[in-house]
Design a protein around this motif. Structure first.
Motif, PDB file in Angstrom:
ATOM      1  N   PHE A  20       0.870  -1.364  -0.015  1.00 10.94           N
ATOM      2  CA  PHE A  20      -0.024  -0.063   0.106  1.00 10.94           C
ATOM      3  C   PHE A  20       0.738   1.275  -0.032  1.00 10.94           C
ATOM      4  O   PHE A  20       0.446   2.224  -0.494  1.00 10.94           O
ATOM      5  CB  PHE A  20      -1.077  -0.134   1.333  1.00 10.94           C
ATOM      6  N   ILE A  21       1.972   1.164   0.673  1.00 12.36           N
ATOM      7  CA  ILE A  21       2.798   2.404   0.808  1.00 12.36           C
ATOM      8  C   ILE A  21       3.520   2.676  -0.731  1.00 12.36           C
ATOM      9  O   ILE A  21       3.632   4.001  -1.257  1.00 12.36           O
ATOM     10  CB  ILE A  21       3.705   2.104   1.588  1.00 12.36           C
ATOM     11  N   LEU A  22       3.884   1.558  -1.504  1.00 10.68           N
ATOM     12  CA  LEU A  22       4.290   1.715  -2.829  1.00 10.68           C
ATOM     13  C   LEU A  22       3.310   2.061  -3.786  1.00 10.68           C
ATOM     14  O   LEU A  22       3.228   3.103  -4.668  1.00 10.68           O
ATOM     15  CB  LEU A  22       5.082   0.420  -3.198  1.00 10.68           C
ATOM     16  N   LEU A  23       1.982   1.655  -3.511  1.00 10.43           N
ATOM     17  CA  LEU A  23       0.819   1.868  -4.305  1.00 10.43           C
ATOM     18  C   LEU A  23       0.444   3.386  -4.322  1.00 10.43           C
ATOM     19  O   LEU A  23       0.486   4.187  -5.238  1.00 10.43           O
ATOM     20  CB  LEU A  23      -0.315   1.167  -3.910  1.00 10.43           C
ATOM     21  N   SER A  24       0.392   3.756  -2.988  1.00 14.16           N
ATOM     22  CA  SER A  24      -0.128   5.258  -2.782  1.00 14.16           C
ATOM     23  C   SER A  24       1.170   6.192  -3.457  1.00 14.16           C
ATOM     24  O   SER A  24       0.817   7.183  -3.794  1.00 14.16           O
ATOM     25  CB  SER A  24      -0.407   5.451  -1.397  1.00 14.16           C
ATOM     26  N   GLY A  25       2.193   5.853  -2.667  1.00 16.20           N
ATOM     27  CA  GLY A  25       3.562   6.889  -3.250  1.00 16.20           C
ATOM     28  C   GLY A  25       3.667   6.887  -4.736  1.00 16.20           C
ATOM     29  O   GLY A  25       3.816   8.127  -5.153  1.00 16.20           O
ATOM     30  N   ALA A  26       3.613   5.940  -5.506  1.00 14.41           N
ATOM     31  CA  ALA A  26       4.165   5.869  -6.794  1.00 14.41           C
ATOM     32  C   ALA A  26       2.997   6.523  -7.597  1.00 14.41           C
ATOM     33  O   ALA A  26       3.183   7.212  -8.601  1.00 14.41           O
ATOM     34  CB  ALA A  26       4.221   4.228  -7.301  1.00 14.41           C
ATOM     35  N   THR A  27       1.659   5.950  -7.378  1.00 16.18           N
ATOM     36  CA  THR A  27       0.655   6.892  -7.945  1.00 16.18           C
ATOM     37  C   THR A  27       0.591   8.163  -7.597  1.00 16.18           C
ATOM     38  O   THR A  27       0.162   9.024  -8.543  1.00 16.18           O
ATOM     39  CB  THR A  27      -0.755   6.192  -7.464  1.00 16.18           C
ATOM     40  N   PHE A  28       0.765   8.788  -6.521  1.00 12.72           N
ATOM     41  CA  PHE A  28       0.942   9.919  -6.151  1.00 12.72           C
ATOM     42  C   PHE A  28       1.745  11.068  -6.779  1.00 12.72           C
ATOM     43  O   PHE A  28       1.747  12.116  -7.572  1.00 12.72           O
ATOM     44  CB  PHE A  28       1.186  10.285  -4.565  1.00 12.72           C
TER      45      PHE A  28
END
Length: 544
Positions: free
Chosen positions: A393-401
């Motif tokens: 979830f950290i990677l999903l939210s960070g990369a998408t942002f």
């Protein structure tokens, strides 16, 4: 004088009860040993890397088909006439069947209908049939349907064949990822293997454009579909003739006979084992009432269908109350809404904003390169972070942002070259989510729910994501009449996706991929298992 043994002083009724308890305990022990014993040795053809290569090639062929039917060489163009009355004959599917743009667009929708309807069906059937054999069934349907597209004699015939292509692919997309997740090296490579599998999506579509254009331009559009069918045929045969793999979360076929006998023995004592809840008897681990089980069916087929729906409803309830799964899919829907609209409207927006002469090639090239590099990078990064649901979830939210920021700034620039650089970086970051989002879908549920988890995720992101996004963006553009403004509004939805996934960081995400509490499957469910073309099929009673 010796005193009598305790057993000899027991009343006869207590002796019978003790004997019954011992007889009940024996089949329960047999069931536990059957369900918890080590799985059978892997088939001789199997190695993890070989399985990954096979599934990647199959996935590539699936998406080559999607690219081919959209290519100019296969899809073609409609018959047209100029102001002087000089007409040119159409080409490809649209020209041969004289399709309107609406009818031509229905071919894509027909494929999606088959895919969305069949995905949860195949996922549910995995509980009563060998999952590896189900892939063989799906690929066989896909092969026949692709050959049918090449032999089509009317619009409706090819539309039905496109729907069946979607049905065939449904078995593969819901079951292949769990097999890869089971067999990937556990140390620092599991997510990377998933990334390699999903990398075939952008590269397959791109290869399909080239393949369809070459075959359609040099031969005939029909040969493109016949060629796809020939490429897929060996894999369809392979799915039937080889010894199948076993998917974690489902009892192996060898335990079927033992568990069938267990079911027969334990059925005699069902009355004594049943528990009372609200005055109704409950039997088995699924909490199915004895009254329901004793309800007469007009036929075994009707009863089996009823039980399949009962299982499906129970599993769906488990997914819908899982906060981690729901948050992950909601973020994926918002993400896919943007990506779907980008793929359809991106070239046209680029042409109108920056006056690109080759907008198709520009957007296509950026998407292919960034799709491949981004997808693989996302998998490797999550493995290096130590693959967990929270880290995903950290990677999903960070990369998408971060990706949303770069894409948003790209459409704000007036310079074409500045746009290309920023948009490429943005897409690289956005595509890094492909492996982590599917990792969460596979690991937030018990092993036996993974096929349904993948199927419902696929259905949701299409129904609520890329299917409605293209027409809605078209309506927005008709209203604002400014492609730059439309592109900025669309890109801002990526911030919503990042925010939804950021919520997942704070959820208590437990990795359930190694949860053995379900003891593979219940004895009754395994007794009713049908291993397609792998041993004799036993007649089984109506049960859940």
């Amino acid at each position: 004088m010796a005193s009598p043994s305790p057993s000899s002083t027991l009343p006869k009724e207590e002796e019978k009860e003790s004997s019954a308890q011992q007889s009940n305990a024996q089949p329960e022990a047999m069931a536990r040993s059957s369900s918890t014993k080590d799985p059978p040795p892997a088939p001789s053809w199997f190695t993890p890397k070989r399985l990954l290569i096979i599934f990647c090639v199959i996935n590539m062929i699936n998406y080559v088909d999607r690219g081919a039917i959209a290519s100019n060489g296969v899809n073609g163009s409609a018959r047209s006439c100029d102001d002087k009355g000089i007409c040119t004959s159409g080409s490809g599917i649209q020209g041969e069947f004289q399709l309107t743009n609406f009818e031509d667009g229905l071919l894509s929708s027909a494929f999606m209908v088959g895919l969305l309807v069949a995905s949860p069906i195949f996922a549910s059937l995995a509980k009563s049939h060998n999952p590896f054999r189900l892939i063989g069934v799906g690929l066989s349907v896909w092969t026949l349907a692709a050959a049918g597209c090449g032999s089509a004699f009317s619009f409706w015939f090819i539309a039905i064949c496109r729907m069946l292509v979607g049905v065939g692919e449904a078995s593969f997309i819901s079951l292949a990822a769990p097999f890869i997740d089971d067999n990937a090296p556990a140390s620092q490579q599991k997510t990377a293997w998933l990334a390699m599998f999903y990398m075939c999506i952008p590269s397959g579509v791109a290869l399909g454009y080239v393949y369809g254009g070459f075959v359609g331009g040099h031969f005939n559009w029909r040969y493109a579909f016949w060629g796809e069918a020939l490429l897929m045929l060996p894999f369809a045969v392979f799915g039937f003739v080889v010894k199948p793999l076993q998917l974690k979360g489902f009892a192996h076929v060898e335990s079927k006979k033992a568990l069938t006998s267990v079911e027969t023995v334990s059925a005699v004592n069902d009355d004594s084992e049943a528990s009372k809840v609200d005055g109704r008897s409950l039997v088995g681990r699924d909490g199915i009432s004895a009254d329901d089980l004793n309800t007469p069916c007009k036929s075994v087929g009707i009863c089996n269908i009823r039980n399949q729906f009962s299982r499906f409803a129970k599993d769906m309830k488990v997914l819908l109350v899982d906060k981690v799964y729901v948050i992950n899919v909601l973020g994926y829907i918002a993400y896919n809404f943007v990506i779907g609209a980008y793929s359809y409207w991106g070239p046209k927006a680029g042409y109108n904003i920056y006056h690109m002469k080759s907008a198709d090639m520009m957007f296509g090239g950026i998407t292919i390169v960034c799709g491949i590099l981004g997808t693989i990078s996302g998998g490797f990064i999550l493995d290096r972070m130590s693959a967990t649901i929270s880290h995903a979830f950290i990677l999903l939210s960070g990369a998408t942002f971060l990706g949303a920021i770069f894409c948003f700034l790209a459409f704000c620039l007036r310079s074409l070259y500045g746009f290309i650089v920023l948009f490429a970086v943005g897409e690289l970051l956005v595509f890094a989510t492909q492996a982590p989002v599917n990792y969460v879908c596979l690991h937030c549920v018990k092993p036996s729910l993974r096929p349904l988890s993948m199927a419902i995720s696929t259905v949701s992101i299409h129904i609520f994501g890329d299917v409605p996004s293209s027409p809605l963006v078209g309506v927005l553009q008709d209203h604002v009449n400014n492609w730059r403004e439309t592109a900025l509004i669309l890109t801002s939805i990526l911030f919503l996706a990042a925010g939804i996934w950021f919520i997942g960081v704070f959820l208590h995400g437990v990795d359930k991929s190694n949860d053995e509490s379900e003891s593979q499957v219940s004895a009754n469910a395994v007794a009713n298992r049908k291993p397609l073309l792998d041993g004799n099929e036993d007649e089984s009673p109506c049960e859940v």
